[in-house]
Design a protein around this motif. Structure first.
Motif, PDB file in Angstrom:
ATOM      1  N   ARG A 712       0.830  -1.200   0.000  1.00 49.32           N
ATOM      2  CA  ARG A 712       0.000   0.000   0.000  1.00 49.32           C
ATOM      3  C   ARG A 712       0.864   1.250   0.000  1.00 49.32           C
ATOM      4  O   ARG A 712       0.584   2.233  -0.694  1.00 49.32           O
ATOM      5  CB  ARG A 712      -0.928   0.004   1.218  1.00 49.32           C
ATOM      6  N   GLU A 713       1.967   1.220   0.787  1.00 47.41           N
ATOM      7  CA  GLU A 713       2.856   2.378   0.853  1.00 47.41           C
ATOM      8  C   GLU A 713       3.520   2.631  -0.503  1.00 47.41           C
ATOM      9  O   GLU A 713       3.623   3.774  -0.962  1.00 47.41           O
ATOM     10  CB  GLU A 713       3.925   2.161   1.930  1.00 47.41           C
ATOM     11  N   LEU A 714       3.993   1.559  -1.149  1.00 47.21           N
ATOM     12  CA  LEU A 714       4.633   1.718  -2.455  1.00 47.21           C
ATOM     13  C   LEU A 714       3.656   2.318  -3.465  1.00 47.21           C
ATOM     14  O   LEU A 714       4.015   3.213  -4.240  1.00 47.21           O
ATOM     15  CB  LEU A 714       5.127   0.364  -2.955  1.00 47.21           C
ATOM     16  N   ALA A 715       2.430   1.826  -3.469  1.00 49.58           N
ATOM     17  CA  ALA A 715       1.441   2.352  -4.399  1.00 49.58           C
ATOM     18  C   ALA A 715       1.123   3.808  -4.091  1.00 49.58           C
ATOM     19  O   ALA A 715       0.976   4.639  -5.009  1.00 49.58           O
ATOM     20  CB  ALA A 715       0.168   1.503  -4.336  1.00 49.58           C
ATOM     21  N   GLY A 716       1.017   4.155  -2.785  1.00 50.95           N
ATOM     22  CA  GLY A 716       0.709   5.540  -2.427  1.00 50.95           C
ATOM     23  C   GLY A 716       1.798   6.500  -2.871  1.00 50.95           C
ATOM     24  O   GLY A 716       1.493   7.588  -3.380  1.00 50.95           O
ATOM     25  N   ARG A 717       3.066   6.120  -2.691  1.00 51.66           N
ATOM     26  CA  ARG A 717       4.150   6.996  -3.115  1.00 51.66           C
ATOM     27  C   ARG A 717       4.144   7.197  -4.625  1.00 51.66           C
ATOM     28  O   ARG A 717       4.388   8.293  -5.144  1.00 51.66           O
ATOM     29  CB  ARG A 717       5.495   6.437  -2.645  1.00 51.66           C
ATOM     30  N   ALA A 718       3.853   6.128  -5.370  1.00 49.43           N
ATOM     31  CA  ALA A 718       3.811   6.250  -6.832  1.00 49.43           C
ATOM     32  C   ALA A 718       2.697   7.187  -7.272  1.00 49.43           C
ATOM     33  O   ALA A 718       2.870   8.013  -8.176  1.00 49.43           O
ATOM     34  CB  ALA A 718       3.615   4.872  -7.463  1.00 49.43           C
ATOM     35  N   LEU A 719       1.539   7.100  -6.606  1.00 50.12           N
ATOM     36  CA  LEU A 719       0.423   7.965  -6.981  1.00 50.12           C
ATOM     37  C   LEU A 719       0.729   9.420  -6.651  1.00 50.12           C
ATOM     38  O   LEU A 719       0.348  10.339  -7.393  1.00 50.12           O
ATOM     39  CB  LEU A 719      -0.848   7.507  -6.274  1.00 50.12           C
ATOM     40  N   GLN A 720       1.408   9.647  -5.530  1.00 51.72           N
ATOM     41  CA  GLN A 720       1.780  11.021  -5.191  1.00 51.72           C
ATOM     42  C   GLN A 720       2.756  11.578  -6.220  1.00 51.72           C
ATOM     43  O   GLN A 720       2.670  12.744  -6.616  1.00 51.72           O
ATOM     44  CB  GLN A 720       2.395  11.047  -3.793  1.00 51.72           C
ATOM     45  N   LYS A 721       3.676  10.744  -6.695  1.00 53.52           N
ATOM     46  CA  LYS A 721       4.616  11.189  -7.714  1.00 53.52           C
ATOM     47  C   LYS A 721       3.899  11.536  -9.006  1.00 53.52           C
ATOM     48  O   LYS A 721       4.291  12.470  -9.726  1.00 53.52           O
ATOM     49  CB  LYS A 721       5.647  10.084  -7.950  1.00 53.52           C
ATOM     50  N   TRP A 722       2.845  10.816  -9.313  1.00 53.01           N
ATOM     51  CA  TRP A 722       2.081  11.058 -10.544  1.00 53.01           C
ATOM     52  C   TRP A 722       1.027  12.159 -10.360  1.00 53.01           C
ATOM     53  O   TRP A 722       0.354  12.528 -11.335  1.00 53.01           O
ATOM     54  CB  TRP A 722       1.364   9.780 -10.985  1.00 53.01           C
ATOM     55  N   GLY A 723       0.851  12.622  -9.119  1.00 56.10           N
ATOM     56  CA  GLY A 723      -0.160  13.646  -8.884  1.00 56.10           C
ATOM     57  C   GLY A 723      -1.565  13.096  -8.896  1.00 56.10           C
ATOM     58  O   GLY A 723      -2.507  13.795  -9.308  1.00 56.10           O
ATOM     59  N   LEU A 724      -1.752  11.864  -8.438  1.00 57.37           N
ATOM     60  CA  LEU A 724      -3.071  11.221  -8.439  1.00 57.37           C
ATOM     61  C   LEU A 724      -3.545  10.955  -7.018  1.00 57.37           C
ATOM     62  O   LEU A 724      -4.058   9.883  -6.683  1.00 57.37           O
ATOM     63  CB  LEU A 724      -3.011   9.907  -9.237  1.00 57.37           C
ATOM     64  N   GLU A 725      -3.362  11.948  -6.133  1.00 55.84           N
ATOM     65  CA  GLU A 725      -3.766  11.737  -4.742  1.00 55.84           C
ATOM     66  C   GLU A 725      -5.273  11.489  -4.601  1.00 55.84           C
ATOM     67  O   GLU A 725      -5.712  10.838  -3.644  1.00 55.84           O
ATOM     68  CB  GLU A 725      -3.372  12.962  -3.893  1.00 55.84           C
ATOM     69  N   GLU A 726      -6.080  11.978  -5.563  1.00 53.55           N
ATOM     70  CA  GLU A 726      -7.533  11.824  -5.424  1.00 53.55           C
ATOM     71  C   GLU A 726      -7.991  10.376  -5.516  1.00 53.55           C
ATOM     72  O   GLU A 726      -9.089  10.038  -5.079  1.00 53.55           O
ATOM     73  CB  GLU A 726      -8.277  12.681  -6.464  1.00 53.55           C
ATOM     74  N   VAL A 727      -7.177   9.502  -6.117  1.00 53.04           N
ATOM     75  CA  VAL A 727      -7.559   8.096  -6.200  1.00 53.04           C
ATOM     76  C   VAL A 727      -6.678   7.225  -5.314  1.00 53.04           C
ATOM     77  O   VAL A 727      -6.690   6.001  -5.436  1.00 53.04           O
ATOM     78  CB  VAL A 727      -7.477   7.610  -7.666  1.00 53.04           C
ATOM     79  N   GLN A 728      -5.922   7.867  -4.391  1.00 54.23           N
ATOM     80  CA  GLN A 728      -4.971   7.100  -3.582  1.00 54.23           C
ATOM     81  C   GLN A 728      -5.691   6.134  -2.654  1.00 54.23           C
ATOM     82  O   GLN A 728      -5.286   4.977  -2.511  1.00 54.23           O
ATOM     83  CB  GLN A 728      -4.076   8.052  -2.788  1.00 54.23           C
ATOM     84  N   PHE A 729      -6.775   6.586  -2.044  1.00 55.95           N
ATOM     85  CA  PHE A 729      -7.464   5.717  -1.084  1.00 55.95           C
ATOM     86  C   PHE A 729      -8.009   4.461  -1.766  1.00 55.95           C
ATOM     87  O   PHE A 729      -7.777   3.342  -1.297  1.00 55.95           O
ATOM     88  CB  PHE A 729      -8.599   6.495  -0.412  1.00 55.95           C
ATOM     89  N   THR A 730      -8.741   4.658  -2.874  1.00 58.61           N
ATOM     90  CA  THR A 730      -9.331   3.485  -3.540  1.00 58.61           C
ATOM     91  C   THR A 730      -8.242   2.589  -4.127  1.00 58.61           C
ATOM     92  O   THR A 730      -8.375   1.361  -4.117  1.00 58.61           O
ATOM     93  CB  THR A 730     -10.282   3.941  -4.654  1.00 58.61           C
ATOM     94  N   THR A 731      -7.165   3.204  -4.588  1.00 55.09           N
ATOM     95  CA  THR A 731      -6.093   2.392  -5.160  1.00 55.09           C
ATOM     96  C   THR A 731      -5.423   1.547  -4.083  1.00 55.09           C
ATOM     97  O   THR A 731      -5.143   0.362  -4.291  1.00 55.09           O
ATOM     98  CB  THR A 731      -5.060   3.287  -5.855  1.00 55.09           C
TER      99      THR A 731
END
Length: 820
Positions: A712-731
């Protein structure tokens, strides 16, 4: 002896003529009174040994030949065939024996002729050959010397009367009846064979005694040189046979073939009618014309009411043998008043569907209401007039009329059948032409509605397509294409062609397109997809019998993975796609090609290749490199020229990528597809590029539950790098459930991958092929909610199987994809 001895008395008309030498003379009591060298050679006895022998010693006992001495001599010989003689060595000799009875003062004697049975049979064959050639042959056989004078001739029944009683020593010019044949041309052919030494085989010669009322007969002539022992040509043999009937039959067949090729070259009613009369004159008739019902010329159904009451028939075409018009009183486009009358032959033929054949005075009674036309027919000496009704699809279209005045032979039964063939062929073509305008627009509209209306917008695959209907055909076709979005940013490309034409073919095409899309959603490989589609077609064909039009469909299915840039392809009897690299020469993709769908049970194999950015895939239904059946290398050269001319691989900055590909498609069709196309053509062009490395990330995870939080942490960091924080929770929720499911039910190694395409894709892979299922867990269950949560959270999700294990993926829509 192998067969029973049989005595053939000389009274039989089938008895062979004596051919052997006189071997022995047998006395009344069987003693040998004399013999010749032939007896010694045949039986192997010396002269001194023969003195000691009797007739019974020379033949096998118990045979009819052995009982010869019991017979009374007659003036006719007795033939024993086969007879078995006894050789001095003790072996038997198969022979044919002629026994000639003699009555002398010393008593009855027999002169015995004999020859080996094989020699006798060969002599029989020679005699039969000579008898067949010179007394019973249908061929006329003449033998000439080098001065072209008769040496002899056979007694053929086909020989014309009027020849000189004695022809030996005379030339053909001196012996033949006057006007029988072209003697100058004959002598020219004879001298050509004499001079060249080469035989003239089966030359067609017209003339001779008239075969029929048309005053012409046809002969097949063969001239063979006769050579001396030194090889010099010393004479000629002529073999001539009457082939008039065969030639007429061949000419009728050639005329039918010509009609099939020439009638119906366009979808114009008047032109089709004119093609019919042009084919018929002068090979079949001296004059021909076509009258059509008014509605047929107007392109409407021929609903004209009761035909027996007379209907308006309008002149559509007419053709006359060179020498002047026969009927100028009815021009093209005008109503033929005589044919339209209630009591006319045309009205009668349309009412009962039978032809009308008129000869003599009854022919001129047809035109009694128009004295000028009747006088014109008389002046031309029309002697045979044939009218045939024209129908198509059970509806009356009009009539076709043929007349003969220069040809002396009237229409006969075979001619009537040929005329009906003409009318049937033209009727179908005219009916098609009259329906064409109304049906074509509707057919094309339906065809296009069954094809993709808009190709999907994809990041890594730019596509353009064209559909070209068969020119001149109103029927629908079965060519189609499709572009399918697959899981994990992959793209499926399909081009196929259902067999046949018409509505059923189009419906088959639509059903197959739906089936391919359904199977593609299962994430099958191209080979697996074609194999499954093949089994479905075979299963349906087995259930429905011959009503399955999908059997024989050809198809190519390709899947491009933008992450690996690998393209996997499979083909079911379809032309190979072409690859146009951005830098390099065009080539056909080498791939395994299986049989057409529904025709075999073998699984389909996949081929594959790695593409580079900018490569162009060209899929079509005709085989661009070999459209005209010529050399594939020439087709590839033309394809390379198209690429250079169109510039579609590198579109101008002002043009959108899809617009550039569309121009390329137009150029391909313009330069590569024959005009008019003989079948409908579907063309699909795709330019590929890989997904940028910064748009996807992959992690290998240990098969431990403790790793779920790290995932979950790895996926969250990748989404933050891509600027996709709005879908971080569901992802992170999707990652947690998919990784947990893989650890609990799968096999290591486990791999997590995030893909940022136009949508966000989360994918977890493991080495287990166990199929996951969604179920609703009970309140008391501790687990079983993972995939249910995935299905409720993701927009799309599914499972893709590969060679080792599976991948479960989930896709989320991005309202504003960054970087797009």
């Amino acid at each position: 002896m192998g067969m029973r001895d049989t005595a053939l008395l000389g009274t039989s008309s089938d008895a062979p003529e004596p051919a052997g030498d006189i071997c022995v003379v047998v006395g009344e009591h069987g003693s040998l009174l004399g013999w010749g060298p032939a007896a010694q050679q045949l039986l192997g006895y010396s002269a001194s040994e023969l003195w000691e022998l009797r007739w019974a010693d020379l033949v096998e006992p118990g045979t009819e030949a052995a009982e010869l001495l019991d017979r009374r001599p007659d003036s006719r010989p007795i033939v024993f065939s086969p007879a078995r003689l006894r050789h001095s060595s003790g072996s038997g000799v198969e022979a044919r024996i002629w026994a000639h009875g003699l009555v002398t003062p010393a008593g009855a004697q027999w002169l015995i002729q004999a020859e080996p049975l094989e020699d006798a049979r060969r002599n029989d064959l020679r005699r039969a050959l000579l008898r067949g050639l010179f007394t019973e042959s249908p061929y006329i056989i003449d033998v000439f010397d080098s001065d072209l004078r008769f040496l002899g001739q056979n007694e053929s029944r086909s020989r014309s009367e009027g020849f000189a009683d004695e022809v030996v020593g005379r030339t053909m010019r001196e012996a033949a009846p006057s006007g029988l044949l072209d003697v100058d041309a004959l002598e020219e052919r004879q001298r050509r064979v004499l001079n060249t030494g080469r035989a003239s085989i089966g030359a067609e010669v017209r003339g001779g005694i008239p075969e029929g009322p048309d005053g012409e007969s046809v002969w097949s002539e063969t001239i063979v040189p006769l050579r001396s022992g030194s090889g010099d040509v010393v004479g000629l043999v002529h073999l001539v046979i009457n082939v008039t009937e065969e030639t007429r039959a061949r000419e009728r067949l050639d005329l039918i073939n010509e009609a099939s090729a020439r009638i119906g070259s366009s979808l114009d009613v008047m032109q089709t009618a004119q093609e019919l009369t042009d084919v018929a004159v002068p090979q079949f008739a001296d004059y021909a014309y076509v009258d059509l019902l008014d509605p047929v010329l107007g392109g409407r159904n021929a609903d004209v009411g009761p035909l027996g009451e007379g209907v308006p028939l309008r002149r559509a075409a007419h053709t006359v043998r060179a020498g002047g018009p026969l009927d100028t009183r009815v021009a093209r486009g005008e109503i033929d008043l005589i044919a339209s009358a209630p009591e006319s032959s045309a009205t009668k033929a349309l009412a009962d569907g039978n032809h009308v054949l008129l000869t003599g005075d009854e022919l001129f009674e047809e035109f009694i209401s128009d004295p000028a036309r009747a006088a014109l027919h008389r002046s031309r000496r029309v002697h045979s007039w044939l009218l045939v009704p024209m129908y198509a699809r059970g509806e009356a279209l009009g009539t076709v009329t043929f007349a003969r005045y220069q040809r002396l032979q009237p229409f006969e039964a075979d001619d009537i059948r040929l005329a009906k063939e003409f009318a049937a062929r033209a009727g179908v073509c005219i009916d098609n032409a009259s329906r064409y305008t109304h049906e074509r627009s509707r057919a094309l509209a339906l065809q296009r509605s069954l094809l993709p209306q808009r190709l999907p917008a994809l990041r890594c695959v730019e596509t353009a397509s064209r559909y070209l209907p068969a020119n001149g055909h109103t029927m629908l076709g079965g060519a189609w294409f499709d572009v399918i979005r697959l899981s994990s940013a992959r793209v499926g490309l399909v081009v196929a062609n259902a067999v046949g034409q018409g509505l059923r073919s189009a419906v088959t095409m639509s059903a197959l397109r739906t089936a391919v899309r359904t199977l593609a959603d299962l994430d099958l490989s191209p080979g697996e997809l074609l194999t499954e589609l093949n089994e479905q077609i075979k299963r349906f064909h087995h259930e429905e019998g011959s009503g399955n039009d999908a059997v024989g469909t050809t198809c190519t299915y390709a899947v491009f993975d933008p992450l690996s840039r690998h393209c996997e392809l499979a083909s079911a009897g379809h032309p190979s796609p072409a690859l146009l690299p951005e830098l390099g020469e065009a080539a056909l993709i080498e791939m395994p090609v299986g049989p057409a769908l529904g025709t075999s049970g073998a699984p389909y194999e996949c081929g594959g290749l790695t593409l580079t950015d900018g490569d162009l895939l060209v899929l079509d239904t005709m085989g661009l490199a070999n459209l005209d059946g010529g050399d594939v290398g020439t087709g590839l050269e033309r394809l390379r020229d198209v690429l250079s001319a169109a510039g579609a691989a590198r579109p101008s900055p002002a043009a959108s990528p899809r617009q550039g590909l569309g121009e390329f498609c137009d150029e391909v069709l313009r330069r590569m597809v024959p005009c008019p196309a003989q079948q409908d053509v579907a063309l699909l062009v795709a330019r590929v590029r890989g997904l940028e490395s910064e748009r996807h990330v992959t992690w290998d995870l240990p098969a431990e539950f403790e790793v779920v939080g790290k995932a979950r942490e790895l996926a969250g960091r990748a989404l933050q790098k891509w600027g996709l924080e709005e879908v971080q929770f569901t992802t992170e929720l999707l990652v947690s459930e998919l990784v947990t499911n893989a650890i609990r039910y799968g096999l290591p190694p486990i791999r997590l991958r995030l893909i940022r395409d136009r949508n966000l894709i989360c994918e977890v892979s493991d080495h287990s092929s166990t199929s996951p299922h969604v179920r609703r867990a009970l309140d008391t269950d501790e687990g079983g909610r993972g995939l249910f949560l995935v299905s409720q959270t993701a927009d799309l999700w599914g499972t893709r199987y590969h060679a080792r294990g599976k991948s479960i993926w989930a896709e989320q829509s991005l309202r504003t994809p960054p970087g797009d």
